[in-house]
Design an enzyme around this catalytic site. Structure first.
Site, PDB file in Angstrom:
ATOM      1  N   THR A   1       0.735  -1.311  -0.126  1.00 34.35           N
ATOM      2  CA  THR A   1       0.123   0.080  -0.195  1.00 34.35           C
ATOM      3  C   THR A   1       0.730   1.098   0.201  1.00 34.35           C
ATOM      4  O   THR A   1       0.459   2.468  -0.556  1.00 34.35           O
ATOM      5  CB  THR A   1      -0.885  -0.004   1.261  1.00 34.35           C
ATOM      6  OG1 THR A   1      -1.916  -1.067   1.042  1.00 34.35           O
ATOM      7  CG2 THR A   1      -1.672   1.169   1.451  1.00 34.35           C
TER       8      THR A   1
ATOM      9  N   GLN B   1      -3.825 -20.614  19.839  1.00 32.84           N
ATOM     10  CA  GLN B   1      -4.676 -19.578  18.709  1.00 32.84           C
ATOM     11  C   GLN B   1      -4.576 -18.280  19.597  1.00 32.84           C
ATOM     12  O   GLN B   1      -5.240 -17.172  18.962  1.00 32.84           O
ATOM     13  CB  GLN B   1      -6.126 -20.363  18.861  1.00 32.84           C
ATOM     14  CG  GLN B   1      -6.187 -21.342  17.599  1.00 32.84           C
ATOM     15  CD  GLN B   1      -7.590 -22.002  17.650  1.00 32.84           C
ATOM     16  OE1 GLN B   1      -8.444 -21.458  17.896  1.00 32.84           O
ATOM     17  NE2 GLN B   1      -7.772 -23.105  17.220  1.00 32.84           N
TER      18      GLN B   1
END
Ligand code: ASP
Length: 347
Positions: free
Chosen positions: A16, A281
Site C-alpha cells: 500500500t 490460537q
C-alpha cells in the site's frame, strides 16, 4: 546516534505504501518508485545516504511466496558489505510472514534489516507511510558509540514501535497500529527521541561472518482446530503425500479435542515422521501441554510444544529447518531451541 557517513539501502517490494488508486476500478495498485520519492521530499533532508532497489514487478504482499523471500535475501547478500543497514518496504498483509522468514535466513546478522509499510498510500494526506519510512531509515542508520549498529536484527517498524520480526502478527486491517508482538517487548519506541530497549536486542559476534540461507522447504501445513472439525478434513491434510510438518493451532495453553479419531490420526502422522508443532490460537501466552489432560494427550501422541511461537514464525522456522535438510528428529530438537529470539522456552 545517526552516523552521517551511513549508507542505507531501501528495498521496495510493493504494498500500500507505494500504491495509487486506479481511477476506473477504484482499486489500489502498485505504482512506480518515483511516485514514492516525490511524495516524501523529507527523504532529501536525511543527513545520510539512501540508495534504492526496486523489485520488478512490484507486488501486493498477498502474492508473496518463498521465492520472493529468497530474492530479498539475495539482494541483501549482494549489497551486504556496501551498506550499514537495510529497509524493506513491504505490504502489511504478509509482512509478519516475510519478516519472520528472513529472520531465520540470516545467521549472526550484523546489520539492521527493518521492514515497514503503511495502511494508507504515501500520496494520501493522512498517510502513516511517511513517518514509518523516515523513522525506519533512521533506525537502519543508527549506531552505538562503538560504531556498531544499534539493532542488528530483522525487525518490523510500524506506528512508532520497533518489533522483533519473528514475534509479530498483523492484528488490525484498519488502524495505523497494524502489528502486535504480544509475547515479547518492543525493541524500541519512537517519540521525541528513539528509545531503544538495548538489553533485549540481539548481539551478534562481530568477529564472525554473517551466514545467508536461501533454501526453504514448503512441505508444511497449518491446521486450526475448531469445535466440529471434521475427521475427513483433518485426516486428508495429514495424509498429503509430501507433508513434513504441521503447525497445529490449538486452544488456550495448547489444548484440543480428545476424540479417539483425532488422537489416533495424530499418532499415525507422528509415526510417519511428520513433525507436529502445537501453537496456541491465543494472541498472548504460551503452550503448556502438561497443564490439562487434553494437552497431555497431545504430548503422548508425539506432538511437540511450539511454546509462544507465532504461527508465522512456526511456519518460517519449519520451512527453514527442512530447507537445511535436517531430519525430522533434528527438526523436533531445534524446534525446542530459540534460534533467533523467536520464542521463550522457559515454561
Ligand atoms: N494488500 C496490501 C499488501 O499487503 C496491504 C498493505 O500494504 O497494507 O500489499
Amino acid at each position: 546516534m545517526i552516523d552521517v557517513n551511513a549508507h542505507v539501502l531501501l528495498i521496495y517490494t510493493g504494498g500500500t505504501i507505494g500504491m495509487i488508486e486506479n481511477m476506473e476500478t477504484g482499486a489500489l495498485e502498485p505504482f512506480n518508485f518515483s511516485h514514492l520519492r516525490s511524495n516524501v521530499p523529507e527523504m532529501k533532508r536525511l543527513n545520510f545516504q539512501v540508495d534504492t532497489f526496486i523489485f520488478e514487478p512490484l507486488i501486493d504482499s498477498s502474492e508473496i511466496s518463498p521465492d520472493k523471500w529468497r530474492e530479498m535475501v539475495e539482494v541483501v547478500k549482494a549489497h551486504y558489505n556496501d551498506y550499514d543497514g537495510f529497509v524493506i518496504l513491504h505490504g502489511t498483509d504478509t509482512m509478519a510472514y516475510t519478516a519472520s522468514a528472513l529472520s531465520f535466513m540470516f545467521e549472526n546478522l550484523t546489520k539492521p534489516i527493518i521492514f515497514t509499510g503503511s495502511q494508507l498510500p504515501i500520496g494520501k494526506l493522512r498517510t502513516d507511510g511517511k513517518e514509518n519510512l523516515i523513522t525506519a531509515l533512521e533506525i537502519a542508520a543508527d549506531k552505538n558509540y562503538d560504531g556498531h549498529p544499534i539493532v542488528p536484527e530483522v525487525c518490523i517498524f510500524f506506528q512508532n514501535v520497533l518489533f522483533r520480526a519473528n514475534r509479530t502478527t498483523k492484528i488490525n486491517a484498519e488502524n495505523f497500529n497494524a502489528f502486535s508482538s504480544a509475547d515479547f517487548p518492543s525493541l524500541a519506541e519512537a517519540g521525541v527521541t528513539i528509545r531503544y530497549n538495548s538489553n533485549i536486542i540481539l548481539k551478534p559476534d562481530y568477529t564472525k561472518d554473517v551466514l545467508f540461507y536461501e533454501s526453504l522447504d514448503d512441505s508444511i501445513a497449518v491446521i486450526k482446530i475448531f469445535p466440529g472439525i471434521s475427521p475427513e478434513v483433518f485426516s486428508a491434510v495429514l495424509n498429503v503425500e509430501s507433508i513434513k510438518a504441521v503447525v497445529l493451532e490449538t486452544y488456550g495453553s495448547g489444548n484440543a479435542l480428545c476424540d479417539d479419531w483425532f488422537l489416533s490420526d495424530l499418532k499415525k502422522a507422528v509415526e510417519k515422521d511428520i513433525v507436529i508443532v502445537n501453537v496456541t490460537q491465543c494472541l498472548y501466552g504460551t503452550v503448556e501441554m502438561y497443564r490439562y489432560e487434553t494437552g497431555q494427550n497431545l504430548l503422548k501422541a508425539g506432538v511437540i510444544s511450539g511454546y509462544d511461537l507465532t504461527t508465522e514464525a512456526a511456519i518460517a522456522k519449519l520451512m527453514f529447518l527442512f530447507g537445511l535438510k535436517k531430519t525430522p528428529d533434528e527438526v523436533r530438537k531445534l524446534m525446542q531451541v530459540s534460534l533467533r529470539g523467536e520464542m521463550n522456552v522457559d515454561k
